[in-house]
Write an enzyme that holds these catalytic residues in place. Sequence first.
Site, PDB file in Angstrom:
ATOM      1  N   LYS A   1       0.840  -1.206   0.000  1.00  0.00           N
ATOM      2  CA  LYS A   1       0.000   0.000   0.000  1.00  0.00           C
ATOM      3  C   LYS A   1       0.871   1.250   0.000  1.00  0.00           C
ATOM      4  O   LYS A   1       0.572   2.225  -0.687  1.00  0.00           O
ATOM      5  CB  LYS A   1      -0.929  -0.011   1.213  1.00  0.00           C
ATOM      6  CG  LYS A   1      -2.002  -1.080   1.175  1.00  0.00           C
ATOM      7  CD  LYS A   1      -3.022  -0.932   2.289  1.00  0.00           C
ATOM      8  CE  LYS A   1      -2.423  -1.188   3.659  1.00  0.00           C
ATOM      9  NZ  LYS A   1      -1.989  -2.585   3.859  1.00  0.00           N
TER      10      LYS A   1
ATOM     11  N   CYS B   1     -12.067   1.459  16.978  1.00  0.00           N
ATOM     12  CA  CYS B   1     -10.866   0.638  16.796  1.00  0.00           C
ATOM     13  C   CYS B   1      -9.859   0.708  17.936  1.00  0.00           C
ATOM     14  O   CYS B   1      -9.112  -0.245  18.135  1.00  0.00           O
ATOM     15  CB  CYS B   1     -10.178   0.975  15.477  1.00  0.00           C
ATOM     16  SG  CYS B   1      -9.595   2.669  15.346  1.00  0.00           S
ATOM     17  N   MET B   2      -9.790   1.807  18.696  1.00  0.00           N
ATOM     18  CA  MET B   2      -8.740   1.868  19.709  1.00  0.00           C
ATOM     19  C   MET B   2      -9.227   2.375  21.062  1.00  0.00           C
ATOM     20  O   MET B   2      -8.440   2.560  21.982  1.00  0.00           O
ATOM     21  CB  MET B   2      -7.555   2.716  19.218  1.00  0.00           C
ATOM     22  CG  MET B   2      -7.884   4.149  18.847  1.00  0.00           C
ATOM     23  SD  MET B   2      -8.021   5.228  20.254  1.00  0.00           S
ATOM     24  CE  MET B   2      -9.413   6.216  19.774  1.00  0.00           C
TER      25      MET B   2
ATOM     26  N   MET C   1      -6.991  -4.866  16.795  1.00  0.00           N
ATOM     27  CA  MET C   1      -8.450  -4.933  16.846  1.00  0.00           C
ATOM     28  C   MET C   1      -8.985  -6.150  17.592  1.00  0.00           C
ATOM     29  O   MET C   1     -10.076  -6.106  18.161  1.00  0.00           O
ATOM     30  CB  MET C   1      -9.039  -4.905  15.437  1.00  0.00           C
ATOM     31  CG  MET C   1      -8.714  -3.651  14.642  1.00  0.00           C
ATOM     32  SD  MET C   1      -9.181  -2.125  15.459  1.00  0.00           S
ATOM     33  CE  MET C   1      -7.597  -1.523  16.013  1.00  0.00           C
TER      34      MET C   1
ATOM     35  N   GLY D   1      -4.777   1.386  13.865  1.00  0.00           N
ATOM     36  CA  GLY D   1      -5.057   1.135  12.466  1.00  0.00           C
ATOM     37  C   GLY D   1      -5.100   2.370  11.602  1.00  0.00           C
ATOM     38  O   GLY D   1      -5.012   2.270  10.384  1.00  0.00           O
ATOM     39  N   GLN D   2      -5.243   3.566  12.199  1.00  0.00           N
ATOM     40  CA  GLN D   2      -5.354   4.791  11.412  1.00  0.00           C
ATOM     41  C   GLN D   2      -4.137   5.673  11.653  1.00  0.00           C
ATOM     42  O   GLN D   2      -3.510   5.617  12.711  1.00  0.00           O
ATOM     43  CB  GLN D   2      -6.646   5.523  11.779  1.00  0.00           C
ATOM     44  CG  GLN D   2      -7.875   4.670  11.475  1.00  0.00           C
ATOM     45  CD  GLN D   2      -9.157   5.479  11.451  1.00  0.00           C
ATOM     46  OE1 GLN D   2      -9.168   6.676  11.188  1.00  0.00           O
ATOM     47  NE2 GLN D   2     -10.260   4.805  11.707  1.00  0.00           N
TER      48      GLN D   2
END
Length: 797
Positions: A86, A170-171, A345, A382-383
């Site tokens: 990516k 997510c967190m 996650m 994740g971000q």
Amino acid sequence: MSVDRRTFLQATALATATAAVAKSSSARAADPDDPRARMPDVKWDKAPCRFCGTGCHVQVGVKAGRVVAVTGDRKADVNRGLLCMKGYHVGLALYGEDRLTTPLLKQGDRHVPISWERAIEIICERVEKGPKGFAFYGSGQWTIPEGYAAQKFMKGGLRSNHIDPNARLCMASAVTGFIATYGVDEPAGCYDDLDAADVVILWGNNPAEMHPVLFSRIVDRRSRGEKVTIIDIGTRRTRSTAFADHFLQMKPHGDLAIASGVMQMLLARDQYNKDFVAKNCAFRADSDPPGLKGKAITFDEYRELMKVHTAEACAEQSGLSVAELELLCGLFADPKLKITSLWCMGMNQHTQGTAVNTLVHGLHLLSGHFGRPGDAPTSLTGQPSACGTAREVGTLAHALPGGRLVAKEKHREQVEAAWNVPKGRIDPKPGFHTVKMWRSFSSPTKEERDVHTIWVQVTNPAQSLPNRGLLVDPSRKLADKFLIVSDVYPTETTKIADLILPSSMWVEKNGIFGNSERRTQQWFKMVEPPKGARDDCWQVIAVARKLYERGFAGMRDKDGEFLFDIKDAQGQRFPAWQWDRYYDLNVDKALYEEYRQLTFLKHKHVAPYDELVKSRGLRWPVVEQSDGSFRETRFRFSGFDDPFVEKGREIQFYHSTSGDDRAQIWFRPYVKPPEVPDAEYPLWLCTGRVIEHWHTGSMTMRIPQLQRSMPHAYVELNPKDAAAAGIQNGQRVVVETRRGQLELPAWIDGRGSPPAGTVFIPFFDERLVANILTLDAHCRFSKEPDYKKCAARVRVA
């Protein structure tokens, strides 16, 4: 298994994807010569990658106003010149054919173009309809200045705390876990632990695909002859399992019993670290009513409570054998080993997310595996700026910048002083967390605080929220509900929006992110956005200014001046709300330096802006030295590195909730999942990601190389379950839960290998929205939903 980092990174995608990426990009990274030297007509500058929370740095090559090349930044500590597939293609995310370029208003069943001026007026009208019912929904994709501007707009201007990020999904459990244990959020360790650990334990995560550059640091050590033991604890075999020395297959929700069972073994065998615990730890159990501080208990009380977690009981609850629990106990009992735990996650998206986070922290504390390089419990995000923007800026319904809380009067007063607004401007009552916000938006408006309007930036909730049929779809049938979406591409959320605003992205604007290891990273605008698209931060300031001009009192400070009063070097007020003037001054720097003054309370001293410009990111706390230079901190709470630990102390938890510099070890009972398979729905369903795509795929699905590598979602099945249902590989099947159904192709024993009774679906494909199936049940403390376990059934389509 001996595999170097580049070999590993090439092996982490499907064979066809690997070939495509290696041909276009990996060969360039493998060349010992700097690739920039072969492109002298290209202008290069630094930026963090746009995708996950790892925070890899890239060198971005620009020619004729367009990004034409991307390479890994060899000066960056995070990735040392390497990228995942990516990352190598991140520049192409800017150039999808369907970029949004004009504001669009829904009229009937169509979206029609309108001017920016009219779009801003419409948002103002929605605010004026009732500021208490106006909500803002962002994400860890906001830059730090963008999130700070949204935070100030909502809590300082509208006096509404209805602002929450996608990061809640997510967190949030990682946040509550850190706070309940240490009294302050974010990891004490850093990525350097991966270079020093003897043992790395993966708690329900798959970093080979989700954080491949970090995982490659571990794999690369093996290629140099170092011994690193990898323990993979999971509900299904993944790419990470292939590199593990031990795969410990647990039942869904089994992580609670594993952590408690190993801790009880350490206690029963008298193998816990008595010296570390005596000096540095206190003990907690749930209080009534429950809270993050719980109630204090003695060590003897804790020890007695823990006896319920027998090896046999925990083996039954977790799915591990007693021998496997003993394997983990033996590792944690060895003081010579250095152990790093990693999770993401799997532990966070959990109805007992806070509990399991505190248990894994407690296991490290009880065994003394904390505070040395290589000894750390570390959550990954994740971000790209879930830490920097959601957690540090505090763009959460209950939070304020720098670790403050809206419920604390002193904290409100500190922020009100920084914003120069009247005392009492900030509402002391927390706003609605994500699930509650969208539930309110999808319910009839009855009270002033009920949400009538949501402004969404940098996220795609119609695809990412759980149980879409409850939280999103009903709002589209309620006449007074209005959805505003700022985005770069059409998404599931723009499809149903009432007003769409076209946004700039990544290097089309200035920005600052904060990654998973407390590293704050800055970049400058390098190319122009498509004509008509504008920065998210500007959008907020422009709406705030229009409200100010319309006489909205909240957009004035206590001196009557504009809430976003930015001055230039000569002290003159700068019109940041005018798009044609926006880049005449560095608005990012002005907002960031204002925010930075609020980071000192919890010793989260982020670096000055100009220091970030000179670096590839700095890990906070960043403190000024006697010679005027600035020094970052790798290991918090450790006397050898943390400048805020008192001299002479090895460890000091200086934000301890017990007020005595001690971290908290919690007793937690085992709690069953809220929904389990039964005769009607006999399978476990888990959702997640794949290496080729990020989040909801709105960017990566527009990158041809990545889209070809993984063109659509699928359901992963065990061969036994497939045979029992008469399902063939590639056949279209229907997956059903109590909330909805989804038709998609079957992949039997594909990339992952789920055990019998389990299915897995990635959620990146907007044509196959997995979250019509998932639960909205969430952790009672973090309010984070459980995407990892619910009951399902599968049949041939």
